[in-house]
Design a protein around this motif. Structure first.
Motif, PDB file in Angstrom:
ATOM      1  N   LYS A 158       0.860  -1.174  -0.096  1.00 20.22           N
ATOM      2  CA  LYS A 158      -0.056  -0.098   0.036  1.00 20.22           C
ATOM      3  C   LYS A 158       0.750   1.327   0.119  1.00 20.22           C
ATOM      4  O   LYS A 158       1.711   1.261   0.903  1.00 20.22           O
ATOM      5  CB  LYS A 158      -0.959  -0.053   1.188  1.00 20.22           C
ATOM      6  N   ILE A 159       0.891   1.809  -1.098  1.00 22.87           N
ATOM      7  CA  ILE A 159       1.650   3.158  -1.222  1.00 22.87           C
ATOM      8  C   ILE A 159       0.977   4.407  -1.434  1.00 22.87           C
ATOM      9  O   ILE A 159      -0.320   4.472  -1.825  1.00 22.87           O
ATOM     10  CB  ILE A 159       2.697   2.903  -2.373  1.00 22.87           C
ATOM     11  N   VAL A 168      -0.650  -1.669  -4.709  1.00 20.97           N
ATOM     12  CA  VAL A 168      -0.006  -1.709  -6.070  1.00 20.97           C
ATOM     13  C   VAL A 168      -0.376  -3.254  -6.625  1.00 20.97           C
ATOM     14  O   VAL A 168      -0.099  -4.274  -5.793  1.00 20.97           O
ATOM     15  CB  VAL A 168       1.358  -1.634  -5.677  1.00 20.97           C
ATOM     16  N   VAL A 169      -0.899  -3.081  -7.785  1.00 21.57           N
ATOM     17  CA  VAL A 169      -1.325  -4.222  -8.395  1.00 21.57           C
ATOM     18  C   VAL A 169      -0.465  -4.652  -9.730  1.00 21.57           C
ATOM     19  O   VAL A 169      -0.483  -5.964  -9.984  1.00 21.57           O
ATOM     20  CB  VAL A 169      -3.065  -4.058  -9.033  1.00 21.57           C
ATOM     21  N   ARG A 177       0.458   0.497 -11.658  1.00 22.38           N
ATOM     22  CA  ARG A 177      -1.026   0.614 -11.291  1.00 22.38           C
ATOM     23  C   ARG A 177      -1.288   0.498  -9.841  1.00 22.38           C
ATOM     24  O   ARG A 177      -0.775  -0.638  -9.487  1.00 22.38           O
ATOM     25  CB  ARG A 177      -1.565  -0.153 -12.139  1.00 22.38           C
ATOM     26  N   ILE A 178      -2.196   1.398  -9.224  1.00 18.38           N
ATOM     27  CA  ILE A 178      -2.551   1.063  -7.913  1.00 18.38           C
ATOM     28  C   ILE A 178      -4.088   0.931  -7.926  1.00 18.38           C
ATOM     29  O   ILE A 178      -4.900   1.785  -8.756  1.00 18.38           O
ATOM     30  CB  ILE A 178      -2.034   2.108  -7.064  1.00 18.38           C
ATOM     31  N   LEU A 185      -8.759   2.086 -10.337  1.00 20.21           N
ATOM     32  CA  LEU A 185      -7.249   1.769 -10.878  1.00 20.21           C
ATOM     33  C   LEU A 185      -6.877   2.936 -11.635  1.00 20.21           C
ATOM     34  O   LEU A 185      -7.221   3.651 -12.494  1.00 20.21           O
ATOM     35  CB  LEU A 185      -7.493   0.723 -12.030  1.00 20.21           C
ATOM     36  N   VAL A 186      -5.547   3.309 -10.856  1.00 18.06           N
ATOM     37  CA  VAL A 186      -5.005   4.640 -11.316  1.00 18.06           C
ATOM     38  C   VAL A 186      -3.483   4.210 -11.890  1.00 18.06           C
ATOM     39  O   VAL A 186      -2.737   3.375 -11.108  1.00 18.06           O
ATOM     40  CB  VAL A 186      -4.687   5.360  -9.950  1.00 18.06           C
ATOM     41  N   SER A 187      -3.324   4.812 -13.016  1.00 17.32           N
ATOM     42  CA  SER A 187      -1.728   4.482 -13.686  1.00 17.32           C
ATOM     43  C   SER A 187      -1.038   5.470 -13.485  1.00 17.32           C
ATOM     44  O   SER A 187      -1.239   6.751 -13.633  1.00 17.32           O
ATOM     45  CB  SER A 187      -1.971   4.100 -15.221  1.00 17.32           C
ATOM     46  N   ILE A 188       0.061   5.364 -12.863  1.00 16.36           N
ATOM     47  CA  ILE A 188       0.987   6.519 -12.673  1.00 16.36           C
ATOM     48  C   ILE A 188       2.419   6.185 -13.232  1.00 16.36           C
ATOM     49  O   ILE A 188       3.019   5.191 -13.149  1.00 16.36           O
ATOM     50  CB  ILE A 188       1.243   6.579 -11.011  1.00 16.36           C
ATOM     51  N   PRO A 189       2.830   7.155 -14.011  1.00 17.46           N
ATOM     52  CA  PRO A 189       3.990   6.980 -14.763  1.00 17.46           C
ATOM     53  C   PRO A 189       5.356   6.799 -13.917  1.00 17.46           C
ATOM     54  O   PRO A 189       5.267   7.573 -12.903  1.00 17.46           O
ATOM     55  CB  PRO A 189       4.002   8.272 -15.736  1.00 17.46           C
TER      56      PRO A 189
END
Length: 301
Positions: A158-159, A168-169, A177-178, A185-189
């Protein structure tokens, strides 16, 4: 679209460079009187023959499904154990990337077998094209590699990055992706993660600290409240008893009234139960305080 066009243009230049390299090798060997070496030098049609392209496609398709099966099996095994779930899931991205590297190496070295000069020419041309048109992509790929080997977090942790907090998945070469608490679902570069502060709640362990905050009257008996709060946390089925339970009190002013804010800190055995454990502790503590008549509805009016 502009970046994609530039990359395609660079690849075309790479192919042209290979042809020129093969021709130059032929001319060079003829000039030295080594005609037999010229006859043995492979041309472009031999390197990229139809049969080789078909076999490479077959290997890619088979490899794609094999890699998916391996990663799915690892994820299924990980889900069966709370203790080893995060450890096993942390290896999934590494296994996926190493598998693709091995597969591509087999296709290039085992099927196409290009000459060394052609590889150098192709690498240089691709490097120029990618460096010119895909700087952001390269930053993300570099960030993904650093995350995988430096391991500030792994799959299952968990971040908190910027405004986002969740589990984090997936850790990819381009993004991480978290899943947030509201199931988004959030994609962070990866480049953004590398340039930001990252808060890790559990650091590879299945348990993590949960904090429940409750506002109380300033004149309440804190000794009794502390005993009730600790007991409420201990009776929960989700409690992780190998780490301490802490109760702290702070004086705060809210809506021009002074309150005593209690912070109940305890560890949940499975990080996925973080919010349900927090809710359970709050409900148990409030119920016990009302039952022992330490608080009343009038205290919150």
């Amino acid at each position: 679209m502009k970046k994609i066009s530039l990359i395609i243009y660079g690849l075309l230049l790479s192919l042209a460079g290979i042809c020129q390299e093969v021709d130059s090798l032929a001319n060079l060997t003829q000039g030295n009187g080594l005609k037999q070496v010229t006859d043995d030098a492979p041309n472009l049609s031999e390197i990229f023959s139809v049969s080789k392209i078909i076999w490479s496609i077959i290997f890619l398709v088979i490899g794609y499904f094999v890699i998916r099966i391996i990663t799915k099996v690892l994820e299924l095994i990980a889900e069966r154990s709370t203790t080893y779930r995060i450890t096993l899931k942390g290896f999934v991205p590494i296994v996926r990337i190493l598998s693709w590297v091995i597969l591509i190496t087999i296709i290039i070295a085992g099927i196409f077998r290009p000459p060394a000069a052609a590889i150098v020419t192709l690498s240089a041309s691709i490097g120029v094209a990618v460096g010119f048109a895909a700087q952001d992509i390269l930053k993300n790929i570099f960030g993904g590699i650093v995350i995988l080997f430096d391991r500030p977090f792994v799959v299952g942790d968990k971040i908190e990055v910027g405004d986002y907090y969740g589990e984090v998945v997936n850790i990819g070469l381009r993004s991480t992706r978290i899943v947030t608490p509201d199931d988004s679902l959030v994609s962070i570069p990866n480049s953004e993660i590398m340039n930001s502060s990252v808060s890790n709640s559990n650091n590879g362990e299945a348990n993590c600290q949960v904090v429940a905050e409750i506002y109380l009257p300033v004149d309440i008996d804190t000794m009794k409240v502390r005993a009730i709060a600790i007991q409420a946390a201990q009776v929960s089925k989700q409690i992780y008893l190998n780490k301490p339970i802490t109760v702290l009190f702070f004086n705060e002013v809210k809506d021009r009234k002074s309150y005593l804010k209690m912070r109940l800190k305890a560890y949940v055995s499975d990080i996925r139960g973080e919010f349900s454990f927090k809710s359970e502790m709050t409900e148990l503590v409030m119920s016990a305080l009302f039952e022992h008549q330490l608080i009343s509805k009038a205290d919150f009016e």
